[in-house]
Enzyme design. Structure first.
Site, mmCIF file in Angstrom:
data_model
loop_
_atom_site.group_PDB
_atom_site.id
_atom_site.type_symbol
_atom_site.label_atom_id
_atom_site.label_comp_id
_atom_site.label_asym_id
_atom_site.label_seq_id
_atom_site.Cartn_x
_atom_site.Cartn_y
_atom_site.Cartn_z
ATOM 1 N N ASP A 44 0.835 -1.206 0.000
ATOM 2 C CA ASP A 44 0.000 0.000 0.000
ATOM 3 C C ASP A 44 0.874 1.262 0.000
ATOM 4 O O ASP A 44 0.361 2.373 -0.071
ATOM 5 C CB ASP A 44 -1.039 -0.006 1.129
ATOM 6 C CG ASP A 44 -0.442 -0.108 2.517
ATOM 7 O OD1 ASP A 44 0.793 -0.170 2.643
ATOM 8 O OD2 ASP A 44 -1.240 -0.119 3.492
ATOM 9 N N ASP A 83 -1.036 -6.051 0.027
ATOM 10 C CA ASP A 83 -1.353 -5.452 1.316
ATOM 11 C C ASP A 83 -2.854 -5.333 1.518
ATOM 12 O O ASP A 83 -3.590 -4.945 0.602
ATOM 13 C CB ASP A 83 -0.764 -4.034 1.383
ATOM 14 C CG ASP A 83 0.499 -3.987 2.214
ATOM 15 O OD1 ASP A 83 0.630 -4.794 3.151
ATOM 16 O OD2 ASP A 83 1.358 -3.142 1.912
ATOM 17 N N LYS A 111 -0.957 -9.442 3.045
ATOM 18 C CA LYS A 111 -0.147 -8.983 4.184
ATOM 19 C C LYS A 111 -1.021 -8.097 5.063
ATOM 20 O O LYS A 111 -1.729 -7.219 4.560
ATOM 21 C CB LYS A 111 1.088 -8.208 3.698
ATOM 22 C CG LYS A 111 1.896 -7.595 4.873
ATOM 23 C CD LYS A 111 3.303 -7.182 4.479
ATOM 24 C CE LYS A 111 3.401 -5.858 3.788
ATOM 25 N NZ LYS A 111 2.876 -4.705 4.563
ATOM 26 N N GLU A 180 9.420 -3.998 10.195
ATOM 27 C CA GLU A 180 9.748 -2.661 9.675
ATOM 28 C C GLU A 180 10.249 -1.762 10.806
ATOM 29 O O GLU A 180 9.574 -1.609 11.841
ATOM 30 C CB GLU A 180 8.514 -2.034 9.012
ATOM 31 C CG GLU A 180 8.816 -0.618 8.488
ATOM 32 C CD GLU A 180 7.853 -0.127 7.431
ATOM 33 O OE1 GLU A 180 6.926 -0.871 7.041
ATOM 34 O OE2 GLU A 180 8.039 1.019 6.983
HETATM 35 O O1 KIV Z 1 3.551 -1.043 1.605
HETATM 36 C C1 KIV Z 1 4.695 -1.499 1.496
HETATM 37 O O2 KIV Z 1 5.398 -1.273 0.513
HETATM 38 C C2 KIV Z 1 5.207 -2.297 2.582
HETATM 39 C C3 KIV Z 1 6.670 -2.597 2.574
HETATM 40 C C4 KIV Z 1 7.392 -1.413 3.082
HETATM 41 C C5 KIV Z 1 6.998 -3.791 3.367
HETATM 42 O O3 KIV Z 1 4.493 -2.662 3.462
#
Ligand code: KIV
Length: 256
Positions: A44, A83, A111, A180
């Site tokens: 996201d 995401d 995720k 993260e």
């Molecule tokens: O949204 C994203 O790109 C992420 C990565 C930073 C792991 O969650």
């Protein structure tokens, strides 16, 4: 096929480091997949680096589906995770509904940001047979509430909470955990204790792998490049040079 890709990533723990990147469209996905990465994420982060939002909290399910469809058309050999955007994982029922939407759009895994606080949602998604990648540490979807992007695990309370969340995710059946902005020492400790791979971003050198926002690596992100990006390729400067050279050729044509 998806199960094989998930198993491959799980089996990399302790054997081979995992290099993963974000993908947002068809062309980028093809280029990244050609490099043989085991995991691509439609993050996201696209809200910031593609859509021009100030942070990820504005991203909608419809926007995620749109980009997942584009990336899925590249038919990546990598596992394609997507995401769950902010607000898509509030109850077990809406988490399952939204995870199914992302899978219908072409994702092979989802995720989720959070640990024990969203455990019923995580368990419900996994009970549907949808592979799930956890995300702990600094959670970008909380950036407004937390007033910025701060390193996590710097005190004992945070260390214990991160460890308990990581163990809960592994126990629930997640195939991996993005860490993260977790302090390097805590990321190392979690990596040593959980049975599933940890994939770090700004969390030191001792996770089982690393993930980056691809536009940070390439140097095309609008705004700043985060400190954890060791080398950025500054492609925005090359794009600028190409466009200026082409424009000059149009405005001042060379007529022999
Ligand atoms: O949204 C994203 O790109 C992420 C990565 C930073 C792991 O969650």
């Amino acid at each position: 096929m998806t199960a094989d890709k998930v198993t491959r990533i799980r089996n990399m723990k302790g054997r081979e480091r995992i290099a993963a990147l974000t993908a947002y469209d068809f062309a980028l996905a093809k280029m990244l997949d050609d490099a043989g990465l085991p995991l691509l994420l439609v993050g996201d982060s696209l809200g910031m680096v593609v859509l021009g939002y100030p942070n990820t909290t504005f991203v909608t399910m419809a926007e995620m589906e749109h980009h997942v469809r584009a990336v899925a058309r590249a038919k990546p050999r990598a596992l394609l995770a997507a995401d769950m955007p902010r607000g898509s994982c509030e109850t077990p029922a809406n988490a399952v509904e939204n995870a199914r939407r992302l899978i219908a759009a072409g994702a092979e895994a989802v995720k989720t940001e959070g640990g024990r606080n969203i455990l019923p949602q995580i368990q419900a998604i996994l009970a549907e047979g949808i592979p799930l990648l956890g995300h702990l540490g600094m959670l970008p979807q909380n950036v407004i509430v937390e007033g910025g992007y701060h390193v996590k695990g710097k005190n004992e309370e945070e260390r214990l909470a991160l460890m308990a969340d990581a163990l809960a995710l592994a126990q629930a059946g997640a195939f991996g955990i993005v860490l993260e902005l977790v302090s390097a020492a805590v990321a190392r400790e979690i990596t040593g204790k959980v049975s599933i791979p940890t994939i770090g971003i700004g969390s030191g050198p001792d996770c089982d792998g690393e993930i980056l926002v691809t536009t940070d690596l390439l140097g095309t992100s609008p705004g700043f490049i985060p400190k954890h990006v060791k080398k950025s390729w500054h492609l925005a400067e090359q794009i600028h040079a190409a466009v200026v050279e082409w424009k000059e050729g149009v405005v001042h044509p060379h007529r022999p």
